[in-house]
Design an enzyme around this catalytic site. Structure first.
Site, PDB file in Angstrom:
ATOM      1  N   ARG A 258       0.841  -1.197   0.000  1.00  0.00           N
ATOM      2  CA  ARG A 258       0.000   0.000   0.000  1.00  0.00           C
ATOM      3  C   ARG A 258       0.876   1.248   0.000  1.00  0.00           C
ATOM      4  O   ARG A 258       1.793   1.390   0.795  1.00  0.00           O
ATOM      5  CB  ARG A 258      -0.913   0.009   1.222  1.00  0.00           C
ATOM      6  CG  ARG A 258      -1.662   1.321   1.477  1.00  0.00           C
ATOM      7  CD  ARG A 258      -2.782   1.548   0.473  1.00  0.00           C
ATOM      8  NE  ARG A 258      -3.342   2.879   0.543  1.00  0.00           N
ATOM      9  CZ  ARG A 258      -4.424   3.211   1.224  1.00  0.00           C
ATOM     10  NH1 ARG A 258      -5.070   2.297   1.917  1.00  0.00           N
ATOM     11  NH2 ARG A 258      -4.865   4.452   1.214  1.00  0.00           N
TER      12      ARG A 258
ATOM     13  N   ARG B 147      -5.366   1.577  -5.080  1.00  0.00           N
ATOM     14  CA  ARG B 147      -4.772   0.893  -3.924  1.00  0.00           C
ATOM     15  C   ARG B 147      -4.614  -0.596  -4.150  1.00  0.00           C
ATOM     16  O   ARG B 147      -5.524  -1.246  -4.660  1.00  0.00           O
ATOM     17  CB  ARG B 147      -5.676   1.092  -2.701  1.00  0.00           C
ATOM     18  CG  ARG B 147      -5.741   2.554  -2.342  1.00  0.00           C
ATOM     19  CD  ARG B 147      -6.864   2.845  -1.428  1.00  0.00           C
ATOM     20  NE  ARG B 147      -6.895   4.314  -1.311  1.00  0.00           N
ATOM     21  CZ  ARG B 147      -7.945   4.986  -1.003  1.00  0.00           C
ATOM     22  NH1 ARG B 147      -9.070   4.388  -0.758  1.00  0.00           N
ATOM     23  NH2 ARG B 147      -7.884   6.291  -0.922  1.00  0.00           N
TER      24      ARG B 147
ATOM     25  N   ASP C  77     -10.211  -0.201   6.253  1.00  0.00           N
ATOM     26  CA  ASP C  77     -10.772   0.888   7.048  1.00  0.00           C
ATOM     27  C   ASP C  77     -11.482   0.327   8.268  1.00  0.00           C
ATOM     28  O   ASP C  77     -12.362  -0.537   8.137  1.00  0.00           O
ATOM     29  CB  ASP C  77     -11.785   1.693   6.232  1.00  0.00           C
ATOM     30  CG  ASP C  77     -11.137   2.550   5.163  1.00  0.00           C
ATOM     31  OD1 ASP C  77     -10.007   3.021   5.382  1.00  0.00           O
ATOM     32  OD2 ASP C  77     -11.777   2.766   4.120  1.00  0.00           O
TER      33      ASP C  77
END
Length: 161
Positions: A85, A94, A99
């Site tokens: 990443r 990405r 998240d």
């Protein structure tokens, strides 16, 4: 010992072999200390939001974890790093995006983490997989997340597996 909390993690990837990356990320989540991968959503494909690039594959993981929110965030970022990443600019494509969406009923605003995730109810690629796992899920500030489905109904997303 701290009792486990249910944490919800959004997964996304749109570079490389996104499906293999998400499978590996689920494995890495399951291997976190003090953590059990309780459930994983189906995969969804969606167009990037506010960005260009290939479509994303998205999913959500339900974790039962004894990790505190900031420790879990650090672990998620380490998993992202292990998959190459990079963050060259906002909304960049990405290899892997993880998240932290919710951590129990925690409400937190710090320079590095806001809980619940501030846009989880505005993104079909988060809301649909999240509600596939927990249709009655309550947001600690907004109430039933099902109520937000009409707001994302026009966003292009499809379940792929």
């Amino acid at each position: 010992m701290t009792p486990p909390q249910r944490a919800w993690v959004g997964l996304g990837a749109n570079l490389g072999d996104a499906r293999a990356t998400l499978d590996a990320a689920f494995g890495a989540l399951a291997a976190l200390p003090g953590t059990v991968l309780a459930a994983r959503s189906p995969l969804y494909a969606s167009a990037p939001v506010d960005a260009a690039g290939p479509d994303y594959l998205n999913a959500v993981a339900a974790l039962d974890t004894t990790l505190a929110p900031l420790a879990l965030l650090q672990a998620l970022q380490a998993i992202e790093q292990s998959h190459g990443r990079q963050r060259p600019y906002r909304h960049a494509p990405r290899t892997l995006d993880l998240d932290l969406l919710l951590h129990g009923d925690t409400v937190l605003q710090s320079p590095v983490l806001t809980l619940p995730h501030p846009r989880l109810h505005q993104r079909a690629f988060v809301l649909l997989p999240l509600l596939a796992l927990a249709p009655g899920l309550l947001h600690p500030q907004l109430g039933p997340l099902q109520a937000w489905l009409p707001a994302v109904a026009t966003q292009c997303i499809r379940q792929i597996g």
